[in-house]
Design an enzyme around this catalytic site. Structure first.
Site, PDB file in Angstrom:
ATOM      1  N   GLY A  69       1.218  -0.823   0.077  1.00  0.00           N
ATOM      2  CA  GLY A  69       0.141  -0.444   0.274  1.00  0.00           C
ATOM      3  C   GLY A  69       0.389   1.443   0.191  1.00  0.00           C
ATOM      4  CB  THR A  70       4.142   2.109   1.885  1.00  0.00           C
ATOM      5  OG1 THR A  70       3.382   1.988   2.630  1.00  0.00           O
ATOM      6  CG2 THR A  70       4.570   3.027   2.100  1.00  0.00           C
ATOM      7  CG  ASN A 147      -5.415   4.167   9.036  1.00  0.00           C
ATOM      8  OD1 ASN A 147      -5.818   5.112   8.215  1.00  0.00           O
ATOM      9  ND2 ASN A 147      -4.361   3.875   9.298  1.00  0.00           N
ATOM     10  CB  SER A 193      -1.537  -3.669   1.198  1.00  0.00           C
ATOM     11  OG  SER A 193      -0.819  -3.973   2.296  1.00  0.00           O
ATOM     12  CB  CYS A 318       7.077   6.706  18.861  1.00  0.00           C
ATOM     13  SG  CYS A 318       7.600   6.526  20.802  1.00  0.00           S
TER      14      CYS A 318
END
Ligand code: PLP
Length: 375
Positions: A69-70, A147, A193, A318
């Site tokens: 997907g990326t 998502n 994906s 993060c």
């Protein structure tokens, strides 16, 4: 372990592995090679492409295999920009980072970009898209379902709007593929994906409408009709096609079962744990439950749940040692504190009622513990 992170990835199904194994073992030929072993791989690739095209309802020549997907999102954003050279982009603020970061890179190259905010339910309204369309708009990206929240977007209306203005419309269908029909007729490109529907990681498929104005992203050999260089992972492509077919076949039954489990879980969390709030409204995928727990930090809750054997996720990222709240939840208007108190539970076809019971019990203990410490 109780796995409630099915939107992150899903386990590989046995029948999918069986489909892949011959191409990892005896039929290892390069699908571009002319000898018999290569031709076997080329045939497998042809079957996989036909299978995906059949599900999507498009031509086989409109299906391209990618690394996931990326890559598809990078290809859509950057490929359209490369084809036009200049212009304005419209991108929803709740897109996956693969779309948002690609758009930000294009911004640095001079492509003016408008990021559209969702309403408080997490829906990108077609009117909001219409308002920002300009004569030089060349590209629009609004995903099929988000998502983090599972909220389904009005992509048919948005796609229709784009088509009316001659704008390339890319729809990220990574979360919806295998769960519901995809809006192929309304898109210029869409992505799926395999690892989100019980297939292997590292393989995706991109639909690109015949004649759409887009350049390739990955330069190299003549693979994928010269549109995506690199030796194709035939085993993974065969696995994607098999997993996609199985997911679509089981979508009705699995969807109903999953939604029933998710709904009973949400109902009980909201009723039995005080100061909880469901994030995202309207039409949702059967899998997702994004819940804020007042007085808790989502990351702490994730760690305690993990220690107790329950796998979930948060939308926080993060970076440089600091936790930044989910860009999706903050775009929906949640405060930083509310967004940081959110946990995403995503159900899949292997979850059971017993797991819902067990998770509820563990969740109550974890939330009480954190709230007790924060007093
Ligand atoms: N788009 C959405 C909506 C996703 O949820 C994900 C993965 O989480 C991606 C794109 C990226 O897909 P991949 O993991 O195949 O690169």
């Amino acid at each position: 372990m109780i796995y409630l992170d099915n939107a992150a990835t899903t386990p590989l199904d046995g029948e999918v592995l069986t489909e892949m194994l011959p191409y990892l073992k005896e039929n290892y030929g390069n699908s571009s090679s002319q000898h018999a072993l290569g031709r076997k791989s080329a045939h497998a690739l042809l079957c996989a492409r036909d299978g995906v095209a059949k599900i999507l309802g498009c031509k086989s020549e409109e299906v391209y295999f990618t690394s996931g997907g990326t890559e598809c999102a990078n290809w859509a954003v950057k490929g359209v920009c490369a084809a036009h050279g200049k212009g304005h982009l419209i991108v929803s603020a709740i897109e996956h980072p693969s779309v948002i970061e690609s758009a930000k890179e294009m911004q640095k190259l001079g492509f003016d970009t408008t990021f559209i905010l969702p309403d408080k339910d997490g829906v990108i309204q077609p009117e909001a898209v219409e308002k920002v369309i300009r004569t030089d708009t060349v590209f629009c990206a609004v995903m099929h379902a988000n998502n983090e929240t599972g909220v389904i977007q009005p992509v048919e209306k948005i796609g229709g709007l784009c088509r009316g203005h001659g704008i390339f419309y890319f729809c990220d269908c990574v979360q919806t593929a295998g769960l519901m029909p995809l809006p192929v007729k309304f898109c210029d490109a869409l992505s799926v994906s395999a690892h989100k529907f019980y297939g292997p990681c590292g393989i995706g498929a991109m639909y690109i409408k015949e004649g759409a104005k887009i350049q390739r992203l990955v330069s190299g050999g003549r693979q994928e009709r010269s549109q995506r260089g690199g030796t194709v992972n035939v085993a993974a492509a065969a696995g994607l096609a098999k997993a996609f077919e199985a997911a679509v076949k089981g979508a009705g039954e699995n969807g109903k079962r999953t939604a029933a489990l998710r709904d009973s879980f949400v109902k009980r969390v909201l009723a039995e744990i005080p100061d909880t709030k469901m994030n995202g409204g309207g039409e949702k995928l059967p899998s997702h439950a994004n819940i804020s727990f007042g007085g808790c930090d989502g990351e702490n809750l994730l760690f305690l749940l993990d220690l107790a054997g329950v796998a979930v996720s948060t939308g926080s990222a993060c970076s440089a040692g600091a936790v930044t709240p989910s860009h999706v939840l903050t775009a929906m208007g949640l405060s930083e504190r509310q967004a940081k108190s959110a946990v995403r539970f995503t159900f899949g076809k292997y979850n059971t009622e017993q797991e819902v019971e067990e998770t509820l019990k563990i969740l109550k203990e974890c939330v009480s513990k954190i709230r007790g410490l924060n007093k």
